[in-house]
Every structure is written in structure tokens, then in C-alpha cells.
Design a protein around this motif. Structure first.
Motif, mmCIF file in Angstrom:
data_model
loop_
_atom_site.group_PDB
_atom_site.id
_atom_site.type_symbol
_atom_site.label_atom_id
_atom_site.label_comp_id
_atom_site.label_asym_id
_atom_site.label_seq_id
_atom_site.Cartn_x
_atom_site.Cartn_y
_atom_site.Cartn_z
ATOM 1 N N GLY A 103 0.781 -1.233 0.000
ATOM 2 C CA GLY A 103 0.000 0.000 0.000
ATOM 3 C C GLY A 103 0.808 1.276 0.000
ATOM 4 O O GLY A 103 0.294 2.343 0.358
ATOM 5 N N ALA A 104 2.100 1.206 -0.396
ATOM 6 C CA ALA A 104 2.943 2.393 -0.503
ATOM 7 C C ALA A 104 3.359 2.579 -1.959
ATOM 8 O O ALA A 104 3.287 1.650 -2.764
ATOM 9 N N THR A 105 3.799 3.774 -2.298
ATOM 10 C CA THR A 105 4.279 4.068 -3.643
ATOM 11 C C THR A 105 5.799 4.173 -3.614
ATOM 12 O O THR A 105 6.362 4.862 -2.764
ATOM 13 N N ALA A 106 6.458 3.493 -4.536
ATOM 14 C CA ALA A 106 7.916 3.536 -4.610
ATOM 15 C C ALA A 106 8.355 4.689 -5.496
ATOM 16 O O ALA A 106 7.985 4.760 -6.667
ATOM 17 N N LEU A 107 9.116 5.593 -4.926
ATOM 18 C CA LEU A 107 9.733 6.686 -5.667
ATOM 19 C C LEU A 107 11.197 6.287 -5.844
ATOM 20 O O LEU A 107 11.943 6.196 -4.872
ATOM 21 N N ALA A 153 9.854 5.176 -0.039
ATOM 22 C CA ALA A 153 8.467 4.726 0.086
ATOM 23 C C ALA A 153 7.604 5.910 0.495
ATOM 24 O O ALA A 153 7.846 6.538 1.526
ATOM 25 N N VAL A 154 6.621 6.224 -0.330
ATOM 26 C CA VAL A 154 5.669 7.298 -0.031
ATOM 27 C C VAL A 154 4.400 6.633 0.487
ATOM 28 O O VAL A 154 3.732 5.894 -0.246
ATOM 29 N N CYS A 155 4.083 6.873 1.746
ATOM 30 C CA CYS A 155 2.961 6.187 2.390
ATOM 31 C C CYS A 155 1.745 7.108 2.480
ATOM 32 O O CYS A 155 1.841 8.314 2.294
ATOM 33 N N ASP A 156 0.619 6.515 2.782
ATOM 34 C CA ASP A 156 -0.626 7.267 2.884
ATOM 35 C C ASP A 156 -1.331 6.871 4.174
ATOM 36 O O ASP A 156 -2.333 6.158 4.174
ATOM 37 N N GLY A 157 -0.765 7.327 5.294
ATOM 38 C CA GLY A 157 -1.343 7.005 6.597
ATOM 39 C C GLY A 157 -0.956 5.650 7.140
ATOM 40 O O GLY A 157 -1.382 5.275 8.236
ATOM 41 N N ASN A 158 -0.139 4.900 6.395
ATOM 42 C CA ASN A 158 0.223 3.546 6.815
ATOM 43 C C ASN A 158 1.720 3.385 7.023
ATOM 44 O O ASN A 158 2.252 2.284 6.951
ATOM 45 N N GLU A 182 5.465 11.004 6.141
ATOM 46 C CA GLU A 182 4.860 9.883 5.431
ATOM 47 C C GLU A 182 5.818 9.240 4.441
ATOM 48 O O GLU A 182 5.392 8.622 3.476
ATOM 49 N N MET A 183 7.123 9.395 4.673
ATOM 50 C CA MET A 183 8.096 8.824 3.745
ATOM 51 C C MET A 183 9.256 8.190 4.501
ATOM 52 O O MET A 183 9.613 8.622 5.586
ATOM 53 N N PHE A 184 9.832 7.166 3.899
ATOM 54 C CA PHE A 184 11.088 6.631 4.412
ATOM 55 C C PHE A 184 11.927 6.146 3.234
ATOM 56 O O PHE A 184 11.418 5.827 2.156
ATOM 57 N N ASP A 185 13.248 6.133 3.447
ATOM 58 C CA ASP A 185 14.189 5.758 2.401
ATOM 59 C C ASP A 185 14.737 4.364 2.638
ATOM 60 O O ASP A 185 14.980 3.958 3.782
ATOM 61 N N ILE A 186 14.972 3.657 1.547
ATOM 62 C CA ILE A 186 15.694 2.383 1.568
ATOM 63 C C ILE A 186 16.963 2.647 0.769
ATOM 64 O O ILE A 186 16.919 2.818 -0.448
ATOM 65 N N CYS A 187 18.078 2.718 1.477
ATOM 66 C CA CYS A 187 19.300 3.251 0.875
ATOM 67 C C CYS A 187 20.498 2.335 1.136
ATOM 68 O O CYS A 187 20.658 1.833 2.255
#
Length: 264
Positions: A103-107, A153-158, A182-187
């Protein structure tokens, strides 16, 4: 190659740019010049894509180091200082698919562009980066151009749920850190690794490095520096750590420079 007496590492969002601000102040540009006169280098250390940073700092772009995508790409005067850090494409595709399933969008930040799935165009149309010339949309991962640097990861309340799943899946191999509400990085690297590499490149002892940040992705940089400062509006998880609090970025850096000048 020129060496420096010290380096100041500054996060952008929430640090150089208070939340809600979109333009860097002229005072900061003046500070860069003052730092150079004191034989100090300024490094812009951000989770942002490199092409999102260059226009923000155009008046001083040839005078600062850019550590973009949390240190995945480091540029100085238009040249890459080190080989880029990245994520292998098969794994990047797997991460992208998993985030979407959760349920997240990958940027996806690559060497060529910021890439978003086409289905997210409407959902994220209010985001400023969608209007930029470096944004690309893809229907299948094979359309993503360039080498993958990091995935946001761009999240929407989750966010708590997706973040926990991501840390369980990839936390042993990557830095999985929040970079906004509402965002976190995988780096594959961190701002702290970047700080040490840049300091060594310019022959600056770690004791002569100073870092300023406000969010979880800044913690490795704050810990690696000779002295780390957290902003007054910092994420609570950062405030709970033993860093000095800073409520005036420019004023604090000017005091650092003044003390160094007095020593000379």
C-alpha cells in the motif's frame, strides 16, 4: 586539490529549509562565502535527488559539495567524487513490487531520473517533484532508466506498518530510515558514510566536522561528525538522542567559524 580547515554538513528539508519553505535564504548563501573565507567547506547533505538540489543552491553550486540521495551520489563542481552507491536492479524491482503490495508508492531515484509508477500520477500530482523535468513514469520496471540509487516509500497514513515490514525484509542490508512524516528511504549507504568519505577526501579530521539535521536519516551523519546538532523542530526520535540542540542554523555556524578564526 585544495584542503580545508573544517567542513559543515547540512541537511536540507527541516534544516536549511524550515518545513514549508521552498527557497534557500540569501543569508545561507552569504554564509557559504563566509565559510570559505574561514577556510571551511559546506556540504549539502540530503535525501533528495541531485537534480532537485542543484537549482536550490545555484548561487553557490560551484562552492559546495552535494551529497545527494543520502550519500549515494556525491558531486563537487560538477564532478562525482566517488563511485555511486546503488541497488541491484533485480532487488530494486522486488522492493518496488513489495512496497506497492503493502500500500505504498515507490519513488525510485536513479542516476538519470526520479521514477514513479504511472498509476501514482494522480495520487501524487500535488507533490512538487512531479512537475520537474527529471520525473519519469513507468508501467513496468524495465522502463526505469539508469542505475538505481535508492528507493523512497511514499505512504498514505500507513507508514508504521510499511516501515516495519521493510525493516524486517531489508533492514539487514540497507539503511531503512524515515525522512518525513509519510516517507522513508531504503538506501545502500548513509549520510554518515558520506561524511567520513568526504572528510577524508579533503584531508579534514573528523574532529573538525560539524553536522546539522532533523530526521532519522540524519542520525548517522550526526553520529559520525565531530559535533552533531539537531534542529528545534527535529523528529522526536532524533531529539531523544544526545546531540546539541540548534534553534538558529546560520547563527550557530557563524559562531563555529568565529571560534576557528580565533584559533588561527
Amino acid at each position: 586539490m585544495r584542503t580545508y580547515a573544517g567542513i559543515v554538513f547540512c541537511d536540507v528539508d527541516g534544516t536549511i529549509l524550515p518545513h514549508g519553505e521552498r527557497e534557500v535564504s540569501s543569508d545561507f548563501f552569504a554564509l557559504v562565502e563566509e565559510a570559505r573565507q574561514a577556510d571551511f567547506l559546506v556540504c549539502i547533505s540530503s535525501g533528495r535527488f541531485h537534480e532537485a538540489l542543484l537549482p536550490l543552491f545555484s548561487p553557490v553550486s560551484s562552492k559546495v559539495v552535494f551529497s545527494a540521495s543520502n550519500g549515494c551520489r556525491v558531486l563537487y563542481q560538477g564532478t562525482e567524487l566517488f563511485p555511486n552507491h546503488g541497488i541491484d536492479r533485480p532487488l530494486a524491482e522486488q522492493i518496488t513490487s513489495s512496497l506497492h503490495a503493502w500500500g505504498a508508492t515507490a519513488l525510485i531515484s536513479t542516476t538519470d531520473a526520479i521514477c514513479l509508477p504511472t498509476v501514482a500520477r494522480e495520487q501524487l500530482k500535488a507533490k512538487s517533484y512531479l512537475a520537474k523535468g527529471y520525473t519519469r513514469f513507468f508501467d513496468t520496471f524495465s522502463e526505469v532508466p539508469g542505475d538505481v540509487l535508492q528507493i523512497t516509500a511514499v505512504c498514505d497514513g500507513n507508514l508504521p506498518t510499511v516501515l516495519a515490514k521493510s525493516r524486517e525484509a531489508w533492514g539487514s542490508a540497507f539503511h531503512v530510515v524515515t525522512t518525513g512524516k509519510e516517507m522513508f528511504d531504503i538506501c545502500p549507504t548513509s549520510k554518515g558514510i558520506s561524511l567520513r568519505a568526504i572528510s577524508e577526501h579533503f584531508s579534514v579530521p573528523i574532529t573538525h566536522t560539524y553536522a546539522f539535521g532533523d530526521d532519522e536519516n540524519d542520525i548517522p551523519m550526526l553520529e559520525a561528525a565531530g559535533k552533531g546538532y539537531i534542529m528545534g523542530n527535529a523528529h522526536q526520535g532524533v531529539k531523544d538522542r544526545e546531540f546539541e540542540h540548534c534553534h538558529d542554523l546560520i547563527g550557530t555556524i557563524r559562531k563555529i567559524l568565529a571560534k576557528e578564526i580565533e584559533k588561527c
